[in-house]
Structure formats: C-alpha cells, structure tokens
Design an enzyme around this catalytic site. Structure first.
Site, mmCIF file in Angstrom:
data_model
loop_
_atom_site.group_PDB
_atom_site.id
_atom_site.type_symbol
_atom_site.label_atom_id
_atom_site.label_comp_id
_atom_site.label_asym_id
_atom_site.label_seq_id
_atom_site.Cartn_x
_atom_site.Cartn_y
_atom_site.Cartn_z
ATOM 1 N N SER A 140 46.697 38.771 37.777
ATOM 2 C CA SER A 140 47.170 38.765 36.091
ATOM 3 C C SER A 140 48.473 38.978 35.312
ATOM 4 O O SER A 140 49.032 39.452 35.893
ATOM 5 C CB SER A 140 46.211 39.488 35.130
ATOM 6 O OG SER A 140 46.513 39.960 33.743
ATOM 7 N N TYR A 153 42.597 48.461 33.063
ATOM 8 C CA TYR A 153 42.655 46.854 33.772
ATOM 9 C C TYR A 153 44.065 45.889 34.574
ATOM 10 O O TYR A 153 44.103 45.879 35.734
ATOM 11 C CB TYR A 153 42.239 45.620 32.908
ATOM 12 C CG TYR A 153 42.581 43.573 34.095
ATOM 13 C CD1 TYR A 153 40.991 43.547 34.550
ATOM 14 C CD2 TYR A 153 43.420 43.539 33.805
ATOM 15 C CE1 TYR A 153 41.222 42.561 34.363
ATOM 16 C CE2 TYR A 153 43.455 42.087 33.847
ATOM 17 C CZ TYR A 153 41.842 41.404 34.544
ATOM 18 O OH TYR A 153 41.965 40.448 35.099
#
Length: 256
Positions: A140, A153
């Site tokens: 990501s 995250y």
C-alpha cells in the site's frame, strides 16, 4: 550482476492468498487470462467462497495466513507452485495510539506482516524445488510513509515492504524473485468509504504481474501511488504533515 527476472505468468502455477474478492480475485482472473496453467485460490473460510471466485475455475484451498497449520498444508497441496501472490490483508480502521481496540494493531501485523512472512517461509522451498519462481507482495501507499488515518495498517505494511527486500536478498540464490506492489486507492470493499477516483482491481493485478515478469523490486501500480511517491521525494516532511492532517478529516467524514 543483472537483476533476476521474475517467473512468466504463462504456464505458471500460481497461489493467491485472500482470493475471495477484490484485488485477490482480480489476480486469480488475470493470471488465468494470461495463460497460467493453474491457479490456487487461497481463502480464509471455505463457507464464504464467492460465486465470482467459483466461476473462475481456480482450485480453492483453505489458507488462513495467520495459521501455521493452514499455510503448511497449503504448501504441500500446492507443491507445483512457482508464483505466490501475498494479497491477504487487514485494515482494522482504528487509531494506533488512541485505539478503541488495543489489539487491533497486533491483528493487522499478524495478517499484513507475519502472514506474508509465514507464507514466504513455507513456499520458498516449494519454489526452489520447482526451479525458482516469484513472490508478489501486495502492499500500500501507506507502506512508504506514516499514514496516520490508517492506524496500525501503515506500520504493518511498512514492515512487509522491508520483509520483501530481505526475502529478495536471501532467496535470489535459489532463482526466486520478490516484487513489492505499492497500491493506492482501489475499488474494493476496504476502500468503499473513500471518495474520489479509484483504480479497478483487475488493472492492479495486470500491472503487478507485468512487474513480476520484469523482475521489478518495487512497483507503484497506479496514479495515486506514483503521485504519492513523487510528493514524498519532493518534500518528505510536508508530505507526512499532510497525511497527519488527513487523520481528522477522514474521521470527520466517517462520522457524518
């Protein structure tokens, strides 16, 4: 010494974790469309397999990436594999320090970092025995800079980015390449609350498989990833401050 090229998708035997929907399902579909000989679709829960995944004709295997037993069994069941796509991921949607659930960050680390570590350890001997191959780690934009509004995250994906680099160094001697994909906003369930343009999962999968074949170490897969990389290079402090300000803006939109 030239960089190690990745496995060719055509004729490959591909394992995809988190294959039930979203980017994982897109990797299953794209690999088959590009001529993969076989795709093993790893899913956490066999009872929740989607009709879309069944329709692909992929072989569905139980693969909970936080389970040693599941991963070891999958490595035995997929003994002809030469490509592994580490896609399974978890975004708990909590803050990191002022967390409502103090265990949320641990759960994210278990799935997003220890999950790929577990599968890489289990499948590396499989790929080596089959003459080499490739790991593709779906990461990501939150992996390349502290992304406050994504809580635990972001550090879990950053850890997975370093995992890819270290695994690459260790496994090159066995003819195994590792490609880390930096992914922006994609039209998946995880990003259903996000406003603005989103990439199609199939486009991310296609870009990722091409990057793997070329032997790329890290690939920015889409416009958001490319733009974020450029902003980070231009002014890292300003970019990080901007991400910090988004924490409160994102939470305000979520509450409305």
């Amino acid at each position: 010494m030239s960089a190690l090229r990745g496995a060719s998708v055509e004729g490959a035997r591909v394992v995809v974790t988190g294959a039930n929907r979203g980017i994982g399902l897109a990797f299953v579909e794209e690999a088959l469309a590009r001529g993969a000989a076989k795709v093993y679709a790893g899913v956490r829960d066999l009872d929740s397999v989607t009709d879309e995944l069944r329709a692909t004709g992929a072989e569905i295997v139980p693969l909970e990436v936080t389970s040693d037993a599941d991963v070891e069994a999958a490595a035995k069941a997929c003994a002809d594999a030469n490509v592994v796509v580490n896609n399974a991921g978890l975004h708990a949607g909590d803050r990191l320090i002022e967390a409502k659930d103090p265990d949320a960050a641990r759960a994210e680390m278990e799935v997003n970092y220890f999950g790929p570590l577990r599968t890489t350890r289990a499948f590396a001997p499989v790929l080596a025995a089959n003459g080499g191959g490739s790991f593709v780690n779906v990461l990501s934009v939150a992996a390349i800079a502290p992304t406050a509004f994504m809580g635990g995250y972001s550090p879990s994906k950053a850890a997975a980015l370093y995992l890819g680099g270290i695994a690459r160094a260790e496994l090159e001697q066995y003819g195994i390449s590792v490609t880390s994909l930096i992914v922006g906003s994609v039209d998946t369930r995880m990003a259903s609350h996000v406003e603005g343009a989103k990439e199609a999962p199939r486009d991310i999968a296609a870009t990722g498989l091409r990057a793997m074949e070329r032997g790329e170490w890290v690939c920015d897969t889409d416009r958001m990833a490319i733009d974020s990389r450029a902003r980070l290079a231009r002014d890292p402090v300003r970019y990080e401050r901007g991400l910090g300000k988004l924490l409160f803006a994102t939470e305000l939109r979520t509450k409305q």
